[in-house]
Design an enzyme around this catalytic site. Sequence first.
Site, PDB file in Angstrom:
ATOM      1  N   GLY A   1     -22.138  18.476  21.408  1.00  0.00           N
ATOM      2  CA  GLY A   1     -21.888  17.700  20.195  1.00  0.00           C
ATOM      3  C   GLY A   1     -23.203  17.222  19.612  1.00  0.00           C
TER       4      GLY A   1
ATOM      5  CD  GLN B   1     -27.351  13.095  18.430  1.00  0.00           C
ATOM      6  OE1 GLN B   1     -26.280  13.631  18.199  1.00  0.00           O
ATOM      7  NE2 GLN B   1     -27.913  13.125  19.619  1.00  0.00           N
TER       8      GLN B   1
ATOM      9  CB  CYS C   1     -27.143  11.309  24.317  1.00  0.00           C
ATOM     10  SG  CYS C   1     -27.372  11.222  22.534  1.00  0.00           S
ATOM     11  CG  LEU C   2     -28.168  17.302  22.631  1.00  0.00           C
ATOM     12  CD1 LEU C   2     -27.866  18.260  21.490  1.00  0.00           C
ATOM     13  CD2 LEU C   2     -28.708  18.056  23.840  1.00  0.00           C
TER      14      LEU C   2
ATOM     15  CG  HIS D   1     -21.389  10.779  22.837  1.00  0.00           C
ATOM     16  ND1 HIS D   1     -22.018  10.461  24.025  1.00  0.00           N
ATOM     17  CD2 HIS D   1     -22.387  11.205  21.996  1.00  0.00           C
ATOM     18  CE1 HIS D   1     -23.327  10.663  23.896  1.00  0.00           C
ATOM     19  NE2 HIS D   1     -23.582  11.134  22.683  1.00  0.00           N
ATOM     20  CD  GLU D   2     -21.738  13.942  19.364  1.00  0.00           C
ATOM     21  OE1 GLU D   2     -22.628  13.521  18.597  1.00  0.00           O
ATOM     22  OE2 GLU D   2     -21.965  14.315  20.532  1.00  0.00           O
TER      23      GLU D   2
ATOM     24  CG  HIS E   1     -24.636   9.710  17.989  1.00  0.00           C
ATOM     25  ND1 HIS E   1     -25.861   9.199  18.357  1.00  0.00           N
ATOM     26  CD2 HIS E   1     -24.288  10.588  18.967  1.00  0.00           C
ATOM     27  CE1 HIS E   1     -26.237   9.747  19.513  1.00  0.00           C
ATOM     28  NE2 HIS E   1     -25.295  10.589  19.902  1.00  0.00           N
TER      29      HIS E   1
HETATM   30 NI    NI Z   1     -25.319  11.733  21.663  1.00  0.00          NI
END
Ligand code: NI
Length: 173
Positions: free
Chosen positions: A46, A51, A95-96, A137-138, A141
Amino acid sequence: MTLRNIILHPDPRLKTICKPVAAVSDDLRRLADDMLATMYDAPGIGLAAPQVGVLSRMIVMDCIKEDAAAARPMVLLNPEIVWSSEELNVYEEGCLSIPDHFADVERPAQVTIRWLGLDGKPEEERFDGLWATCVQHEIDHLNGRLFIDHLGPIKRQMITRKMEKLKREKARA
Ligand code: NI
């Protein structure tokens, strides 16, 4: 298609409440393609627009396991949680924007999400399992919230300090 740079925590752009997408444009479709490519390349399941530095309410995800038959790339504009189960589920999240850090996070096990597709049409779907965790989670963000904000302050500060150190090292390299 261009791979976008993924912003690392801590960064004020990751703490921002993003603006709704007003209209689907060619730029937005290009961004969606780039975000999916960036997510698969990372690899991740995701990615949210902030991000990659775009403060708009857009996420992409694909929680199909790599060895499964077909990918399911999803693009969600202005996603909203319209129902959450009382039943909770714990997943070890990452998380990226916070590479190499993982922690258990408890969230509703099922959620119903309403969003606009890239064709501008409203969609609604119930997610469970990894998809439910990922979509929550997304969406977090888009509200300036990271998975570490679900942890206690000591764990969160420890991860943040390690990330600050990593960013200093990257800046010097
Ligand atoms: Ni994340």
